[in-house]
Design a protein around this motif. Structure first.
Motif, mmCIF file in Angstrom:
data_model
loop_
_atom_site.group_PDB
_atom_site.id
_atom_site.type_symbol
_atom_site.label_atom_id
_atom_site.label_comp_id
_atom_site.label_asym_id
_atom_site.label_seq_id
_atom_site.Cartn_x
_atom_site.Cartn_y
_atom_site.Cartn_z
ATOM 1 N N LEU A 58 -3.995 0.544 4.262
ATOM 2 C CA LEU A 58 -3.585 -0.737 3.670
ATOM 3 C C LEU A 58 -2.957 -0.515 2.298
ATOM 4 C CD1 LEU A 58 -3.551 -3.882 3.667
ATOM 5 C CD2 LEU A 58 -5.823 -3.762 2.624
ATOM 6 N N VAL A 59 -3.577 0.329 1.485
ATOM 7 C CA VAL A 59 -3.037 0.635 0.156
ATOM 8 C C VAL A 59 -1.649 1.251 0.287
ATOM 9 C CG1 VAL A 59 -3.346 2.063 -1.910
ATOM 10 C CG2 VAL A 59 -5.294 0.837 -0.940
ATOM 11 N N GLU A 60 -1.477 2.199 1.203
ATOM 12 C CA GLU A 60 -0.175 2.852 1.381
ATOM 13 C C GLU A 60 0.892 1.875 1.838
ATOM 14 O OE1 GLU A 60 0.485 6.557 3.380
ATOM 15 O OE2 GLU A 60 -1.551 7.234 2.881
ATOM 16 N N VAL A 61 0.566 1.064 2.842
ATOM 17 C CA VAL A 61 1.541 0.121 3.386
ATOM 18 C C VAL A 61 1.878 -0.961 2.349
ATOM 19 C CG1 VAL A 61 1.894 -1.655 5.170
ATOM 20 C CG2 VAL A 61 0.913 0.554 5.779
ATOM 21 N N MET A 62 0.871 -1.446 1.629
ATOM 22 C CA MET A 62 1.121 -2.445 0.590
ATOM 23 C C MET A 62 2.026 -1.882 -0.500
ATOM 24 S SD MET A 62 -2.433 -4.536 0.045
ATOM 25 C CE MET A 62 -1.789 -5.374 -1.407
ATOM 26 N N THR A 63 1.787 -0.642 -0.903
ATOM 27 C CA THR A 63 2.618 -0.005 -1.924
ATOM 28 C C THR A 63 4.075 0.032 -1.475
ATOM 29 O OG1 THR A 63 0.773 1.349 -2.693
ATOM 30 C CG2 THR A 63 2.986 2.128 -3.244
ATOM 31 N N THR A 64 4.308 0.449 -0.248
ATOM 32 C CA THR A 64 5.675 0.505 0.287
ATOM 33 C C THR A 64 6.306 -0.874 0.308
ATOM 34 O OG1 THR A 64 5.117 2.414 1.651
ATOM 35 C CG2 THR A 64 7.066 1.155 2.304
ATOM 36 N N GLU A 65 5.593 -1.858 0.818
ATOM 37 C CA GLU A 65 6.135 -3.214 0.913
ATOM 38 C C GLU A 65 6.421 -3.816 -0.461
ATOM 39 O OE1 GLU A 65 7.279 -4.719 3.564
ATOM 40 O OE2 GLU A 65 6.656 -3.067 4.836
ATOM 41 N N LEU A 66 5.507 -3.628 -1.409
ATOM 42 C CA LEU A 66 5.718 -4.144 -2.765
ATOM 43 C C LEU A 66 6.929 -3.477 -3.407
ATOM 44 C CD1 LEU A 66 2.026 -4.332 -3.989
ATOM 45 C CD2 LEU A 66 3.547 -6.271 -3.562
ATOM 46 N N GLN A 67 7.049 -2.159 -3.240
ATOM 47 C CA GLN A 67 8.164 -1.434 -3.842
ATOM 48 C C GLN A 67 9.493 -1.735 -3.152
ATOM 49 O OE1 GLN A 67 7.151 2.718 -4.366
ATOM 50 N NE2 GLN A 67 5.423 2.205 -5.684
ATOM 51 N N ASN A 68 9.445 -2.329 -1.970
ATOM 52 C CA ASN A 68 10.652 -2.799 -1.288
ATOM 53 C C ASN A 68 11.009 -4.220 -1.710
ATOM 54 O OD1 ASN A 68 11.285 -0.490 0.160
ATOM 55 N ND2 ASN A 68 9.992 -1.056 1.886
ATOM 56 N N GLY A 69 10.252 -4.762 -2.650
ATOM 57 C CA GLY A 69 10.550 -6.098 -3.167
ATOM 58 C C GLY A 69 9.915 -7.232 -2.391
ATOM 59 N N ASN A 70 8.984 -6.926 -1.515
ATOM 60 C CA ASN A 70 8.338 -7.957 -0.709
ATOM 61 C C ASN A 70 7.046 -8.449 -1.346
ATOM 62 O OD1 ASN A 70 10.282 -7.763 1.355
ATOM 63 N ND2 ASN A 70 9.237 -5.967 2.186
#
Length: 152
Positions: A58-70
């Protein structure tokens, strides 16, 4: 259980709040992802290792999504998004990322439930109480330290 607080005296020289006393939440402890996984394991049929694997991912996926501007919304929990701290530029042409972007931070907005009885209530604050921290040192008006605090 209650959120503990300490009293502080404002010392901002040019502020109308200078000398005023206010409360600040006092963190009692830090709970780690591993400890959360332990607690979740005790409350359901999933093993700690399974819970930990899901939370790590969850931490990894959230990091990716947040850094993609989501914005990341966890139902029943709240939403996360990245915010930019920026200083102003005099025009669009003079804006420079290296000069004007001062930093990034993650903003969390807890989920809000609405009811006629309680109005708008944030998920994590429903039923929350506050209590003064056990005795601690507070600066008094005369400049001398004095013990003050709650009942414990």
């Amino acid at each position: 259980m209650a959120v503990r607080y300490k009293l502080y005296k404002s010392n901002r020289k040019n502020s109308p709040m200078n000398g005023m006393v206010y409360a600040r939440a006092a963190v009692q402890n830090t709970v780690t992802l591993n400890e959360l996984a332990n607690r979740i394991q005790q409350n359901c049929t999933a093993k700690k290792s399974d819970v930990k694997a899901v939370l790590d991912e969850l931490v990894e996926v959230m990091t990716t999504e947040l850094q993609n501007g989501n914005r990341v919304k966890l139902d029943g929990f709240g939403s996360f998004k990245i915010n930019i701290a920026s200083s102003p530029a005099t025009s669009f042409n003079t804006f420079n990322v290296a000069k004007n972007i001062k930093g990034l931070r993650v903003i969390f907005q807890p989920e809000v439930h609405t009811s006629k009885a309680t109005g708008r209530q944030k998920t994590f604050l429903s039923g929350c109480a506050v209590k003064e921290l056990d005795p601690y040192l507070v600066e008094k008006n005369d400049g001398e330290g004095e013990e003050t605090g709650g009942e414990g």
